[in-house]
Write a protein that holds these residues in place. Structure first.
Motif, short mmCIF file in Angstrom:
data_model
loop_
_atom_site.label_atom_id
_atom_site.label_comp_id
_atom_site.label_asym_id
_atom_site.label_seq_id
_atom_site.Cartn_x
_atom_site.Cartn_y
_atom_site.Cartn_z
N GLY A 187 0.59 -0.96 0.07
CA GLY A 187 0.07 0.07 0.00
C GLY A 187 0.69 1.37 -0.09
O GLY A 187 0.43 2.59 0.15
N ARG A 188 1.98 1.23 -0.33
CA ARG A 188 2.86 2.28 -0.52
C ARG A 188 3.09 2.90 -1.75
O ARG A 188 3.06 2.11 -2.82
CB ARG A 188 4.58 1.90 -0.02
N ILE A 189 3.03 4.16 -1.73
CA ILE A 189 3.25 4.88 -2.90
C ILE A 189 3.96 6.29 -3.30
O ILE A 189 3.82 6.72 -1.63
CB ILE A 189 1.73 5.36 -3.65
N ILE A 190 4.72 6.62 -3.98
CA ILE A 190 5.64 7.53 -4.10
C ILE A 190 4.82 9.07 -4.25
O ILE A 190 3.93 8.89 -5.17
CB ILE A 190 6.65 7.77 -4.91
N VAL A 191 4.79 9.65 -3.33
CA VAL A 191 4.20 11.33 -3.48
C VAL A 191 5.15 12.15 -4.42
O VAL A 191 6.34 12.35 -3.84
CB VAL A 191 3.66 11.76 -2.46
N PRO A 192 4.83 12.88 -5.42
CA PRO A 192 5.76 13.62 -6.21
C PRO A 192 6.36 14.73 -5.20
O PRO A 192 5.86 15.15 -4.38
CB PRO A 192 5.07 14.31 -7.29
N ALA A 193 7.81 14.79 -5.46
CA ALA A 193 8.59 15.80 -4.60
C ALA A 193 8.07 17.26 -4.55
O ALA A 193 7.85 17.86 -3.60
CB ALA A 193 9.99 15.78 -5.17
N LYS A 194 7.17 17.46 -5.94
CA LYS A 194 6.53 18.97 -5.69
C LYS A 194 5.40 18.95 -4.86
O LYS A 194 5.28 19.92 -4.42
CB LYS A 194 6.17 18.87 -7.43
N PHE A 195 4.90 18.03 -4.67
CA PHE A 195 3.87 18.08 -3.88
C PHE A 195 4.11 17.59 -2.19
O PHE A 195 3.48 18.23 -1.41
CB PHE A 195 2.65 16.88 -4.00
#
Length: 146
Positions: free
Chosen positions: A17-25
């Protein structure tokens, strides 16, 4: 003051259930933020400052109205505060994954004061429908000028 979120980013969710959140966000979200059920089958993610404003608005809803009780119950019951790990990932709870039908490929979009996390197939369906109806929708928005 929280910045404005915009843009579309494609990432995958892993079996945990892990997902990368964009650095911009991530920069705008801070070290942690609130994620909950959204509209149209996606998840909403709010910076804590924005979540507090939303809570203040929801607190004004009358408990005597069934729709208000149902909405706040549904909205709050799945809400959870998430933190970023060292790789910039968040861990999405099983109930939220189930609600949003997140599988492998996901889309994270910035929508003004929040981010949305979509299953890629749902996002593609939504985008196609919105594109097909964009002019009609914009004509119905009487208080908005481009």
């Amino acid at each position: 003051m929280t910045g404005m979120f915009m843009g579309e980013f494609h990432h995958t969710i892993d079996s945990k259930g892990r997902i990368i959140v964009p650095a911009k966000f991530r920069k705008e979200m801070g070290t942690s933020f609130v994620i909950t059920r959204g509209m149209d089958g996606c998840l909403f993610g709010y910076p804590l400052s924005q979540w507090e404003k939303l809570e203040a608005q929801l607190d004004k809803l009358p408990l005597t109205k069934k729709d208000a009780r149902s909405f706040t119950r549904f909205f709050y019951s799945a809400a959870t505060e998430v933190e970023f790990d060292k790789q910039g990932r968040i861990n999405i709870s099983a109930p939220l994954i189930s609600f949003s039908k997140l599988e492998k490929n996901c889309v994270i979009v910035g929508v003004s004061d929040r981010i949305e996390i979509w299953d890629e197939n749902r996002w593609n369906d939504f985008s196609k429908e919105a594109e097909d109806n964009f002019e009609e929708i914009s004509e119905k928005m009487t208080d908005f000028d481009f």
